[in-house]
Design a protein around this motif. Structure first.
Motif, PDB file in Angstrom:
ATOM      1  N   GLU A 231       0.828  -1.212   0.000  1.00  0.00           N
ATOM      2  CA  GLU A 231       0.000   0.000   0.000  1.00  0.00           C
ATOM      3  C   GLU A 231       0.861   1.261   0.000  1.00  0.00           C
ATOM      4  OE1 GLU A 231      -2.280  -3.238   2.286  1.00  0.00           O
ATOM      5  OE2 GLU A 231      -0.215  -2.495   2.144  1.00  0.00           O
ATOM      6  N   SER A 232       1.970   1.216   0.734  1.00  0.00           N
ATOM      7  CA  SER A 232       2.884   2.360   0.755  1.00  0.00           C
ATOM      8  C   SER A 232       3.584   2.521  -0.587  1.00  0.00           C
ATOM      9  CB  SER A 232       3.916   2.190   1.871  1.00  0.00           C
ATOM     10  OG  SER A 232       3.295   2.155   3.144  1.00  0.00           O
ATOM     11  N   ILE A 233       4.008   1.403  -1.170  1.00  0.00           N
ATOM     12  CA  ILE A 233       4.665   1.446  -2.473  1.00  0.00           C
ATOM     13  C   ILE A 233       3.738   2.066  -3.511  1.00  0.00           C
ATOM     14  CG2 ILE A 233       5.564   0.019  -4.351  1.00  0.00           C
ATOM     15  CD1 ILE A 233       6.543  -1.963  -2.222  1.00  0.00           C
ATOM     16  N   ASP A 234       2.485   1.656  -3.498  1.00  0.00           N
ATOM     17  CA  ASP A 234       1.527   2.180  -4.473  1.00  0.00           C
ATOM     18  C   ASP A 234       1.361   3.684  -4.331  1.00  0.00           C
ATOM     19  OD1 ASP A 234       1.133  -0.415  -5.347  1.00  0.00           O
ATOM     20  OD2 ASP A 234      -0.736  -0.698  -4.226  1.00  0.00           O
ATOM     21  N   ARG A 235       1.248   4.155  -3.102  1.00  0.00           N
ATOM     22  CA  ARG A 235       1.040   5.586  -2.895  1.00  0.00           C
ATOM     23  C   ARG A 235       2.286   6.404  -3.221  1.00  0.00           C
ATOM     24  NH1 ARG A 235      -2.443   2.660  -0.773  1.00  0.00           N
ATOM     25  NH2 ARG A 235      -4.535   3.359  -0.132  1.00  0.00           N
ATOM     26  N   LEU A 236       3.445   5.888  -2.910  1.00  0.00           N
ATOM     27  CA  LEU A 236       4.671   6.582  -3.291  1.00  0.00           C
ATOM     28  C   LEU A 236       4.774   6.688  -4.812  1.00  0.00           C
ATOM     29  CD1 LEU A 236       7.278   5.068  -0.785  1.00  0.00           C
ATOM     30  CD2 LEU A 236       6.254   7.355  -0.713  1.00  0.00           C
ATOM     31  N   ARG A 237       4.433   5.611  -5.493  1.00  0.00           N
ATOM     32  CA  ARG A 237       4.499   5.625  -6.957  1.00  0.00           C
ATOM     33  C   ARG A 237       3.517   6.644  -7.541  1.00  0.00           C
ATOM     34  NH1 ARG A 237       2.965   0.912  -7.715  1.00  0.00           N
ATOM     35  NH2 ARG A 237       0.821   1.406  -8.328  1.00  0.00           N
ATOM     36  N   GLU A 238       2.307   6.662  -7.018  1.00  0.00           N
ATOM     37  CA  GLU A 238       1.287   7.576  -7.522  1.00  0.00           C
ATOM     38  C   GLU A 238       1.632   9.032  -7.199  1.00  0.00           C
ATOM     39  OE1 GLU A 238      -2.162   4.142  -6.988  1.00  0.00           O
ATOM     40  OE2 GLU A 238      -2.043   5.840  -5.578  1.00  0.00           O
ATOM     41  N   MET A 239       2.177   9.279  -6.025  1.00  0.00           N
ATOM     42  CA  MET A 239       2.612  10.637  -5.696  1.00  0.00           C
ATOM     43  C   MET A 239       3.764  11.050  -6.605  1.00  0.00           C
ATOM     44  SD  MET A 239       2.389  10.770  -1.516  1.00  0.00           S
ATOM     45  CE  MET A 239       2.326  12.566  -1.419  1.00  0.00           C
ATOM     46  N   GLY A 240       4.640  10.094  -6.920  1.00  0.00           N
ATOM     47  CA  GLY A 240       5.756  10.386  -7.802  1.00  0.00           C
ATOM     48  C   GLY A 240       5.305  10.774  -9.196  1.00  0.00           C
ATOM     49  N   ALA A 241       4.255  10.104  -9.691  1.00  0.00           N
ATOM     50  CA  ALA A 241       3.728  10.455 -11.007  1.00  0.00           C
ATOM     51  C   ALA A 241       3.201  11.887 -11.005  1.00  0.00           C
ATOM     52  CB  ALA A 241       2.628   9.470 -11.407  1.00  0.00           C
ATOM     53  N   TRP A 242       2.532  12.257  -9.927  1.00  0.00           N
ATOM     54  CA  TRP A 242       2.031  13.632  -9.799  1.00  0.00           C
ATOM     55  C   TRP A 242       3.188  14.627  -9.672  1.00  0.00           C
ATOM     56  CZ3 TRP A 242       2.163  17.655  -6.305  1.00  0.00           C
ATOM     57  CH2 TRP A 242       1.197  18.653  -6.438  1.00  0.00           C
ATOM     58  N   MET A 243       4.188  14.286  -8.856  1.00  0.00           N
ATOM     59  CA  MET A 243       5.328  15.177  -8.652  1.00  0.00           C
ATOM     60  C   MET A 243       6.163  15.346  -9.920  1.00  0.00           C
ATOM     61  SD  MET A 243       5.540  16.579  -5.608  1.00  0.00           S
ATOM     62  CE  MET A 243       7.285  16.864  -5.252  1.00  0.00           C
ATOM     63  N   LYS A 244       6.208  14.330 -10.750  1.00  0.00           N
ATOM     64  CA  LYS A 244       6.985  14.430 -11.984  1.00  0.00           C
ATOM     65  C   LYS A 244       6.465  15.563 -12.849  1.00  0.00           C
ATOM     66  CE  LYS A 244       8.784  11.631 -15.798  1.00  0.00           C
ATOM     67  NZ  LYS A 244       8.803  10.269 -16.421  1.00  0.00           N
ATOM     68  N   VAL A 245       5.163  15.765 -12.822  1.00  0.00           N
ATOM     69  CA  VAL A 245       4.537  16.835 -13.596  1.00  0.00           C
ATOM     70  C   VAL A 245       4.514  18.148 -12.817  1.00  0.00           C
ATOM     71  CG1 VAL A 245       2.393  17.592 -14.708  1.00  0.00           C
ATOM     72  CG2 VAL A 245       3.114  15.193 -14.865  1.00  0.00           C
ATOM     73  N   ASN A 246       4.213  18.059 -11.535  1.00  0.00           N
ATOM     74  CA  ASN A 246       3.881  19.244 -10.749  1.00  0.00           C
ATOM     75  C   ASN A 246       4.883  19.597  -9.655  1.00  0.00           C
ATOM     76  OD1 ASN A 246       1.247  19.554 -12.050  1.00  0.00           O
ATOM     77  ND2 ASN A 246       0.729  17.651 -10.985  1.00  0.00           N
TER      78      ASN A 246
END
Length: 427
Positions: A348-363
């Protein structure tokens, strides 16, 4: 996150004016006063931390072995020895069971970096007294386990490769050391006779000397905790702050090195306290704390340490909104992961880190290096961060919920915007 409009960050380019060893004798006193450095020196020391805005907290130790469960109850975390009232000799048996063979420092650091985090704070020693590093001052450390690998050394090497700053959490409280006082109230059979608190302080300083000497540039921050019991005093806090700065002058130290913190709000109320930044815990100051460096530390679920039964994870949307909320108020976000006894981040932590990373890559440019919003509030649900851009100021509008009329009104902007665009727009 909500689709399209709600996910988008609108950037406005606007012209505005305007962190006594029992075996080896080390120096444990210093006459140098680091509390009175110049503003210029402090600003230079704090610059990287203020720019980072986003870091990873890791709570890991022997408490990962029971994974939050004891005597049929599954509500425990890193405080399990105290909250489940586990006798010392019973808790010590976890040493032989701690063997996280799936631990990979490179994987951990890469996940933090990919999430847009700039630093990692890991528990070198939590309240249970167990050190996850090779400590020459104690046998209650990772080298006494079947694992027999210095976890901090491996993380330091991985962080250096990836350009991530490694920082250490270290507890002033210690439920294991015979000289630490007070005992837990329920430890009726563990006598405090002969205990010497100052001898414990010397032991703690010896471990801190190891931490500040054996891991290259790390630690960049020493994140203290467990300072609230009556045995720890304000003069001791100032002394420890100066001692650690004497070992590593450019290190950043949180306010929990001293006493007098105002509970979970994380800020000291007295003048002259030691520490470089405040530490709100599991909360975000309603209006920020202008003129003060602060960092909100928060869990992804309900526990800091690994609890296999705790599946109450915050959504990625909530975590991103927490990040933008904190940045909009001038603070840092320290987001926690509690690894398993095998040495893995929960999925669950891995998934959220990955999803936050996708957002951070753009923003991510709206977070890293940003400063607090110039607006007390907006007419729509969201937050604003700000960043100087030469002789201009760039405003980043984080829209949580699309206004019903489809319009973003920005009241109080004294200058005419020169341009506006979506960060996701690569055209």
């Amino acid at each position: 996150m909500k689709a399209n409009f709600q996910q988008a960050l609108l950037a406005l380019s606007v012209f505005l004016l305007a962190a006594i060893s029992c075996q080896k004798k080390v120096q444990q006193t210093t006459t140098q006063d680091f509390m009175n450095e110049t503003k210029e020196a402090r600003d230079q020391r704090m610059a990287w931390w203020q720019e980072a805005r986003f870091g990873l907290f890791i709570h890991w130790g022997l408490y990962a072995v029971p994974a939050g469960e004891w005597n049929g109850k599954t509500e425990y975390g890193e405080w399990i020895r105290h909250t489940a009232q586990i006798p010392l000799e019973t808790y010590d048996q976890f040493v032989e069971q701690f063997n996280p063979v799936k631990f990979n420092a490179d994987d951990w650091v890469r996940m933090a970096k990919d999430a847009g985090m700039k630093y990692i704070v890991i528990t070198s020693k939590h309240h249970d007294g167990f050190a996850i590093f090779d400590s020459k001052t104690s046998d209650f450390d990772v080298m006494a386990t079947p694992f027999k690998r210095d976890i901090l050394k491996e993380l330091a090497e991985a962080c250096k490769k990836e350009g991530i700053r490694l920082c250490f959490y270290h507890s002033i409280m210690d439920w294991h050391h015979p000289d630490y006082l007070p005992r837990r109230p329920w430890e009726k059979d563990r006598s405090a006779e002969g205990a010497d608190y100052q001898r414990y302080v010397s032991y703690m300083k010896s471990q801190l000397q190891e931490l500040c000497s054996n891991y290259g540039e790390a630690p960049h921050v020493l994140w203290f905790d467990g300072e609230w019991e009556s045995t720890w005093t304000h003069p001791q806090g100032i002394d420890l702050y100066n001692y650690v700065r004497s070992l590593k002058p450019n290190i950043i130290i949180n306010n929990r090195v001293d006493n007098g913190r105002g509970g979970m709000a994380g800020m000291n109320t007295a003048e002259g306290f030691a520490g470089d930044f405040g530490t709100p815990e599991q909360e975000i100051p309603a209006t920020g704390i202008p003129g003060v460096d602060w960092e909100s530390c928060m869990t992804m679920n309900g526990n800091w340490g690994y609890n296999k039964a705790d599946k109450n994870f915050k959504s990625t949307e909530v975590l991103i909104q927490n990040l933008t909320d904190i940045a909009s108020k001038g603070g840092n976000f320290l987001l926690n992961v509690g690894p398993t006894g095998e040495g893995l981040f929960p999925q669950e932590s891995i998934d959220r880190l990955r999803e936050m990373g996708a957002w951070m890559k753009v923003n991510g440019e709206s977070i890293h290096g940003s400063s607090a919003s110039p607006f007390a509030q907006t007419a729509w649900d969201g937050r604003v961060t700000m960043k100087a851009n030469g002789d201009q100021t760039r405003l980043y509008l984080h829209v949580f919920e699309r206004p019903k009329d489809g319009k973003l009104t920005l009241n109080g902007c004294a200058n005419e915007p020169s341009a506006a665009w979506l960060l996701a727009d690569t055209g």
